[in-house]
Write an enzyme that holds these catalytic residues in place. Structure first.
Site, PDB file in Angstrom:
ATOM      1  N   TYR A   1      -9.517   0.644  11.215  1.00 12.39           N
ATOM      2  CA  TYR A   1     -11.381   0.533  10.451  1.00 12.39           C
ATOM      3  C   TYR A   1     -11.579  -0.044  10.041  1.00 12.39           C
ATOM      4  CZ  TYR A   1      -7.558   3.522   7.886  1.00 12.39           C
ATOM      5  OH  TYR A   1      -6.518   2.897   7.266  1.00 12.39           O
ATOM      6  N   LYS A   2     -11.088  -1.490   9.717  1.00  9.36           N
ATOM      7  CA  LYS A   2     -11.514  -2.514   7.995  1.00  9.36           C
ATOM      8  C   LYS A   2     -11.711  -3.606   9.773  1.00  9.36           C
ATOM      9  CE  LYS A   2      -7.385  -1.187   5.738  1.00  9.36           C
ATOM     10  NZ  LYS A   2      -7.657  -0.140   4.927  1.00  9.36           N
TER      11      LYS A   2
ATOM     12  N   ASP B   1       2.858  -5.339   8.151  1.00 12.84           N
ATOM     13  CA  ASP B   1       1.536  -4.259   8.413  1.00 12.84           C
ATOM     14  C   ASP B   1       0.291  -5.104   8.907  1.00 12.84           C
ATOM     15  OD1 ASP B   1      -0.507  -3.047   7.197  1.00 12.84           O
ATOM     16  OD2 ASP B   1       0.508  -1.505   6.365  1.00 12.84           O
TER      17      ASP B   1
ATOM     18  N   ARG C   1     -12.682  -5.052  -5.840  1.00 15.79           N
ATOM     19  CA  ARG C   1     -12.211  -6.004  -4.519  1.00 15.79           C
ATOM     20  C   ARG C   1     -13.709  -6.411  -3.731  1.00 15.79           C
ATOM     21  NH1 ARG C   1      -8.167  -2.991  -0.347  1.00 15.79           N
ATOM     22  NH2 ARG C   1     -10.216  -1.900  -0.604  1.00 15.79           N
TER      23      ARG C   1
ATOM     24  N   PHE D   1       0.829  -0.855   0.154  1.00 16.15           N
ATOM     25  CA  PHE D   1      -0.144   0.385   0.084  1.00 16.15           C
ATOM     26  C   PHE D   1       1.369   1.376  -0.078  1.00 16.15           C
ATOM     27  CE2 PHE D   1      -2.523   3.039   2.396  1.00 16.15           C
ATOM     28  CZ  PHE D   1      -4.149   2.873   1.016  1.00 16.15           C
TER      29      PHE D   1
HETATM   30  C1  LIG Z   1      -1.559  -2.389   4.414  1.00 14.52           C
HETATM   31  C2  LIG Z   1      -2.123  -0.622   4.931  1.00 14.52           C
HETATM   32  N1  LIG Z   1      -1.349   0.165   5.224  1.00 14.52           N
HETATM   33  C3  LIG Z   1      -1.538   1.376   5.277  1.00 14.52           C
HETATM   34  C4  LIG Z   1      -2.249   1.676   5.520  1.00 14.52           C
HETATM   35  C5  LIG Z   1      -3.223   4.025   5.670  1.00 14.52           C
HETATM   36  O1  LIG Z   1      -2.774   3.463   6.820  1.00 14.52           O
HETATM   37  P1  LIG Z   1      -3.726   4.923   7.436  1.00 14.52           P
HETATM   38  O2  LIG Z   1      -4.371   5.876   6.222  1.00 14.52           O
HETATM   39  O3  LIG Z   1      -4.495   4.558   8.275  1.00 14.52           O
HETATM   40  O4  LIG Z   1      -2.493   5.764   7.800  1.00 14.52           O
HETATM   41  C6  LIG Z   1      -3.571   1.250   4.547  1.00 14.52           C
HETATM   42  C7  LIG Z   1      -5.341   2.036   4.316  1.00 14.52           C
HETATM   43  O5  LIG Z   1      -6.154   1.251   3.756  1.00 14.52           O
HETATM   44  C8  LIG Z   1      -3.674  -0.034   4.469  1.00 14.52           C
HETATM   45  O6  LIG Z   1      -4.482  -0.868   3.599  1.00 14.52           O
END
Ligand SMILES: Cc1ncc(COP(=O)(O)O)c(C=O)c1O
Length: 402
Positions: A228-229, A203, A377, A134
């Site tokens: 939040y997921k 992560d 998705r 990501f």
């Molecule tokens: C794998 C992954 N890492 C990081 C993030 C971003 O996180 P944040 O917006 O809380 O910094 C996301 C957001 O969807 C994600 O899917």
């Protein structure tokens, strides 16, 4: 006539997690009032747990409105980041005292990576990052490498074992790939990173709450994730940071705010880090979001992660079977691995007109999402998605793809 609708009913009837659905607020579909909306976007924003609105109202009206400043003590606001961290801990396979909640995932990636590099031997000058990550993780890793004078090396998770060596300081990996839904081998990759003398940072955004993670069992060094997921904490709910107990004394935060001080109210100009996971805190916690998350975590009471994983795989298997029956062969390409050991809790289907197809699905009450440039998705949250939802989603998808 397809046998799938009947099979979906049978699967729902024997689903031991089905009653958990009542712990959530789920709406109705836009095109067929007889059917509930099918929400397959819990891998982006989890649904609202039914107990959250009243709890948040109490936090606002009573804790803030009446108790005001006293709530830092009396309502447990001050210690909420570590207390709620201890509630997340069992969901990621961690013993208490290693998880702290606060800030965004991005900020926690920064803390974890810089701290990992600071713990690594000084001669190790490379930071490896998942090249398919990501984007935020990649951006932050680039900055962490630049700030610490290390070289960033983007590699795919499959390439990691061959690239590890004496120069590797730390490796940042995703447990489940956000785009393809591929589950990476956390135990195997963590062991390979350790064999090379480096630190493993994971992560967990797309795995926590969807499948067992086993942080302690597999000796993960540091981990981050959002809430939040699959943890249903609400839009922008704070993320968490895991620091393995044995490393906590050496965790040198690049953001040593006053909340991570051993004596925050000593107001000392000199910094002394707090012991334990508290060292991962920064500034004043976002109490409203944090306590919404606290309430949301109640849905996990009595829930077995083994049962969640079994249902997740059954849902994604059934979805693939329904898509195969309802969609013309070759119309979509599944980019999520078939093998259970390599599959998270989402299915990603590729087709050239994915963006348009998803708009039409959403208009018909089947909510997934689109990832640039051509991915549909579908996230499967075992706590509130059922097999009839899956059958309906695949049927509507087949109709829209026809
Ligand atoms: C794998 C992954 N890492 C990081 C993030 C971003 O996180 P944040 O917006 O809380 O910094 C996301 C957001 O969807 C994600 O899917």
């Amino acid at each position: 006539m397809s046998e799938l609708p009947l099979l979906a009913r049978k699967l729902d009837a024997s689903d031991e997690l089905a009653p958990l659905r009542d712990r959530f607020v789920l709406g109705t579909a836009s095109d067929d009032a007889a059917d509930a909306a099918v929400y397959l976007d819990g891998n982006s924003l989890g649904a609202l747990p039914a107990n959250v609105p009243d709890r948040v109202a109490d936090v606002i009206r009573r804790q803030w409105g009446e108790l005001r400043i006293r709530s830092w003590e009396e309502s447990g606001w001050w210690t909420a980041p570590e207390r709620i961290g201890d509630r997340i801990a069992p969901l990621v396979g961690a013993a208490p005292g290693q998880v702290v909640v606060g800030d965004s995932t991005s900020v926690n990636v920064f803390k974890a990576l810089v701290a990992a590099i600071r713990m690594a031997d000084a001669g190790r000058d490379e930071l490896l990052v998942d090249a398919t990550t990501f984007p935020t993780d990649g951006y932050i890793a680039e900055s962490a490498a630049r700030l610490t004078g290390r070289t960033l090396r983007p590699v795919t998770p499959a390439e990691v074992p061959a690239v590890l060596g004496d120069r590797t300081a730390a490796v940042l990996l995703n447990h489940v790939d956000y785009r393809t839904g591929r589950l990476h081998d956390l135990p195997g990759l963590t062991a390979a990173v350790h064999a090379a003398g480096a630190l493993a940072v994971w992560d967990l955004c797309h795995s926590a709450g969807a499948l067992p993670v086993g942080l302690d069992e597999h000796g993960v060094d540091l981990a981050v994730g959002c809430t939040y997921k699959y943890l249903n904490g609400g839009p922008g709910s704070p993320a968490y940071l895991y620091v393995r107990r044995e490393l906590q004394d050496r965790f040198d935060s690049p953001l040593p705010g006053w909340n991570s001080h051993a004596e925050p109210f000593g107001m000392s100009p000199a910094y002394t880090p707090a012991p334990g996971a508290v060292r991962g805190r920064v500034g004043t916690p976002d109490i409203l979001s944090l306590l919404a998350l606290d309430a949301a975590l109640d849905v996990w009471d009595g829930v077995s992660l083994t049962a969640v994983r079994a249902k997740s795989l059954a849902l994604t298997d059934f979805f693939l079977r329904c898509v195969a029956e309802y969609t013309e062969p070759g119309r979509v390409e599944c980019v999520t691995p078939e093998r259970h050991a390599e599959r998270g809790s989402q299915i990603a289907l590729r087709c050239a007109d994915a963006g348009e197809v998803m708009k039409r699905l959403i208009a018909r009450g089947v909510v997934g999402d689109f990832r640039h440039p051509d991915v549909l998705r579908f996230g499967f949250t075992p706590l509130y998605v059922g097999f009839r939802d899956v059958e309906r989603a695949a049927r509507v998808l087949g109709e829209e793809l026809a």
